[in-house]
Design a protein around this motif. Structure first.
Motif, PDB file in Angstrom:
ATOM      1  N   LYS A 290      34.788  21.177   9.339  1.00  0.00           N
ATOM      2  CA  LYS A 290      34.208  21.573  10.627  1.00  0.00           C
ATOM      3  C   LYS A 290      33.004  22.489  10.434  1.00  0.00           C
ATOM      4  CE  LYS A 290      34.853  24.676  14.447  1.00  0.00           C
ATOM      5  NZ  LYS A 290      35.614  25.840  14.929  1.00  0.00           N
ATOM      6  N   ASP A 291      33.142  23.506   9.584  1.00  0.00           N
ATOM      7  CA  ASP A 291      32.065  24.487   9.425  1.00  0.00           C
ATOM      8  C   ASP A 291      30.811  23.852   8.833  1.00  0.00           C
ATOM      9  OD1 ASP A 291      33.646  26.463  10.487  1.00  0.00           O
ATOM     10  OD2 ASP A 291      34.158  27.385   8.559  1.00  0.00           O
ATOM     11  N   HIS A 292      30.995  22.959   7.860  1.00  0.00           N
ATOM     12  CA  HIS A 292      29.816  22.341   7.245  1.00  0.00           C
ATOM     13  C   HIS A 292      29.113  21.419   8.235  1.00  0.00           C
ATOM     14  CE1 HIS A 292      27.295  21.002   3.905  1.00  0.00           C
ATOM     15  NE2 HIS A 292      27.366  19.808   4.464  1.00  0.00           N
ATOM     16  N   VAL A 293      29.871  20.620   8.952  1.00  0.00           N
ATOM     17  CA  VAL A 293      29.267  19.710   9.931  1.00  0.00           C
ATOM     18  C   VAL A 293      28.576  20.507  11.038  1.00  0.00           C
ATOM     19  CG1 VAL A 293      29.702  17.886  11.612  1.00  0.00           C
ATOM     20  CG2 VAL A 293      30.892  17.860   9.424  1.00  0.00           C
ATOM     21  N   ALA A 294      29.220  21.592  11.469  1.00  0.00           N
ATOM     22  CA  ALA A 294      28.612  22.435  12.508  1.00  0.00           C
ATOM     23  C   ALA A 294      27.271  22.993  12.036  1.00  0.00           C
ATOM     24  CB  ALA A 294      29.555  23.571  12.875  1.00  0.00           C
ATOM     25  N   ARG A 295      27.223  23.400  10.774  1.00  0.00           N
ATOM     26  CA  ARG A 295      25.979  23.926  10.221  1.00  0.00           C
ATOM     27  C   ARG A 295      24.924  22.832  10.117  1.00  0.00           C
ATOM     28  NH1 ARG A 295      22.480  27.841  10.313  1.00  0.00           N
ATOM     29  NH2 ARG A 295      21.514  28.327   8.299  1.00  0.00           N
ATOM     30  N   GLU A 296      25.317  21.635   9.684  1.00  0.00           N
ATOM     31  CA  GLU A 296      24.369  20.525   9.624  1.00  0.00           C
ATOM     32  C   GLU A 296      23.830  20.201  11.014  1.00  0.00           C
ATOM     33  OE1 GLU A 296      25.391  17.691   5.822  1.00  0.00           O
ATOM     34  OE2 GLU A 296      26.491  17.312   7.679  1.00  0.00           O
ATOM     35  N   LEU A 297      24.697  20.183  11.997  1.00  0.00           N
ATOM     36  CA  LEU A 297      24.250  19.910  13.370  1.00  0.00           C
ATOM     37  C   LEU A 297      23.222  20.945  13.813  1.00  0.00           C
ATOM     38  CD1 LEU A 297      27.675  18.943  14.953  1.00  0.00           C
ATOM     39  CD2 LEU A 297      25.657  17.474  14.885  1.00  0.00           C
ATOM     40  N   GLU A 298      23.486  22.197  13.493  1.00  0.00           N
ATOM     41  CA  GLU A 298      22.581  23.284  13.868  1.00  0.00           C
ATOM     42  C   GLU A 298      21.216  23.129  13.205  1.00  0.00           C
ATOM     43  OE1 GLU A 298      22.310  28.166  13.267  1.00  0.00           O
ATOM     44  OE2 GLU A 298      24.202  27.110  12.935  1.00  0.00           O
ATOM     45  N   LEU A 299      21.223  22.691  11.944  1.00  0.00           N
ATOM     46  CA  LEU A 299      19.983  22.630  11.168  1.00  0.00           C
ATOM     47  C   LEU A 299      19.191  21.339  11.361  1.00  0.00           C
ATOM     48  CD1 LEU A 299      21.261  24.094   7.779  1.00  0.00           C
ATOM     49  CD2 LEU A 299      19.819  25.249   9.472  1.00  0.00           C
ATOM     50  N   TYR A 300      19.872  20.245  11.690  1.00  0.00           N
ATOM     51  CA  TYR A 300      19.204  18.937  11.694  1.00  0.00           C
ATOM     52  C   TYR A 300      18.939  18.357  13.085  1.00  0.00           C
ATOM     53  CZ  TYR A 300      19.608  18.643   6.632  1.00  0.00           C
ATOM     54  OH  TYR A 300      19.467  18.879   5.279  1.00  0.00           O
ATOM     55  N   HIS A 301      19.544  18.914  14.119  1.00  0.00           N
ATOM     56  CA  HIS A 301      19.379  18.295  15.437  1.00  0.00           C
ATOM     57  C   HIS A 301      17.946  18.339  15.926  1.00  0.00           C
ATOM     58  CE1 HIS A 301      18.740  21.666  18.294  1.00  0.00           C
ATOM     59  NE2 HIS A 301      19.432  22.381  17.424  1.00  0.00           N
ATOM     60  N   HIS A 302      17.182  19.346  15.494  1.00  0.00           N
ATOM     61  CA  HIS A 302      15.819  19.489  16.020  1.00  0.00           C
ATOM     62  C   HIS A 302      14.882  18.390  15.533  1.00  0.00           C
ATOM     63  CE1 HIS A 302      15.145  21.387  12.074  1.00  0.00           C
ATOM     64  NE2 HIS A 302      13.876  21.095  12.254  1.00  0.00           N
ATOM     65  N   PHE A 303      15.287  17.639  14.503  1.00  0.00           N
ATOM     66  CA  PHE A 303      14.460  16.522  14.045  1.00  0.00           C
ATOM     67  C   PHE A 303      14.500  15.348  15.024  1.00  0.00           C
ATOM     68  CE2 PHE A 303      15.601  18.496   9.879  1.00  0.00           C
ATOM     69  CZ  PHE A 303      14.312  18.787   9.443  1.00  0.00           C
ATOM     70  N   VAL A 304      15.522  15.295  15.862  1.00  0.00           N
ATOM     71  CA  VAL A 304      15.773  14.139  16.715  1.00  0.00           C
ATOM     72  C   VAL A 304      15.185  14.368  18.108  1.00  0.00           C
ATOM     73  CG1 VAL A 304      17.532  12.597  17.652  1.00  0.00           C
ATOM     74  CG2 VAL A 304      17.896  13.704  15.432  1.00  0.00           C
ATOM     75  N   MET A 305      14.393  13.418  18.559  1.00  0.00           N
ATOM     76  CA  MET A 305      13.749  13.502  19.868  1.00  0.00           C
ATOM     77  C   MET A 305      14.369  12.490  20.831  1.00  0.00           C
ATOM     78  SD  MET A 305      11.462  15.919  19.730  1.00  0.00           S
ATOM     79  CE  MET A 305      12.491  16.863  18.599  1.00  0.00           C
TER      80      MET A 305
END
Length: 246
Positions: free
Chosen positions: A160-175
């Motif tokens: 959960k923690d790793h996926v949550a961190r990935e979501l936080e860091l990578y979501h801004h790439f998606v428009m």
């Protein structure tokens, strides 16, 4: 109304019915658990490389890539490289300069060699390191610079923690118009034995991270119509459609 429009309307009707079929969902879950005991996802290849995905999810990915026509696909989790080659092959058919960036904390030498020698390697860049590290993110930012159509696929460490961190860091790439895919959310729906000897498991898996992410980030919405039509998927609630700009 033309025949194409009629066909699409009819499809949506049946997909909605699939989503409401409780008995079918129960049967599907039973099948999924039974098949997973035989390592079902490990038995398929894409253009010669083990892909470690359910064929149903590959079809959904193909539909999204073809519709979005991304300039860049970011994938966390490389394994044998089949998923990278899958994405690169769809981009190859689309033409243009689309590329795939694959990130993994440990890219084994024999897998790297096989990927780099594959015909689709011309569209693939490998980055070894933790997907959440500053160094890796800096490299990804360089690949994403100037690109407006980016598709992100998260399929590495499933805690959960790793996926949550990935979501936080990578979501801004998606428009808007593109997707952020989170794989193996099914972990949270499976018996404890499914994740035996793994650091993740029910309650500590990707779906918990996704639901918390969606509760606070209104730029994304789970596209449940994909779940409904696939029925068999490792990513329930994991096909996240971007619906708003930052």
């Amino acid at each position: 109304m033309n025949p194409v429009e009629e066909f699409e309307i009819e499809k949506r009707k049946y997909i909605e019915a699939l989503g409401q079929d409780v008995e079918l969902r129960q049967l599907t879950k039973a099948w999924f658990e039974r098949a997973s005991k035989q390592r079902y996802s490990y038995h398929f290849t894409w253009l010669g490389r083990p892909v470690i995905q359910f064929p149903q999810d590959l079809i959904a990915m193909q539909e999204l890539i073809w519709a979005i026509k991304p300039e860049l696909i970011i994938e966390t989790g490389v394994a044998h490289g089949g998923s990278l080659i899958f994405s690169a092959s769809i981009l190859e058919m689309l033409g243009g300069v689309g590329e795939v960036v694959g990130i993994d904390i440990d890219i084994r030498a024999h897998n790297r060699k096989a990927i780099e020698e594959h015909p689709m390697s011309k569209r693939i860049t490998l980055i070894e390191g933790n997907s959440c590290s500053a160094d890796v993110l800096e490299q990804v930012e360089k690949h994403a610079a100037g690109k407006s159509r980016v598709l992100v696929i998260l399929d590495s460490n499933h805690t959960k923690d790793h996926v949550a961190r990935e979501l936080e860091l990578y979501h801004h790439f998606v428009m808007p118009g593109s997707y952020l895919l989170v794989f193996d959310t099914v972990i949270d729906d499976m018996p404890d034995s499914f994740s035996a000897e793994r650091p993740w498991g029910p309650g500590n898996g990707p779906k918990v991270a996704v639901l918390e992410f969606l509760a606070k980030n209104k730029r994304f919405s789970a596209d449940l119509s994909i779940d409904d039509k696939l029925q068999i998927t490792v990513a329930p609630n994991g096909f996240l459609r971007c619906v708003a700009a930052p």
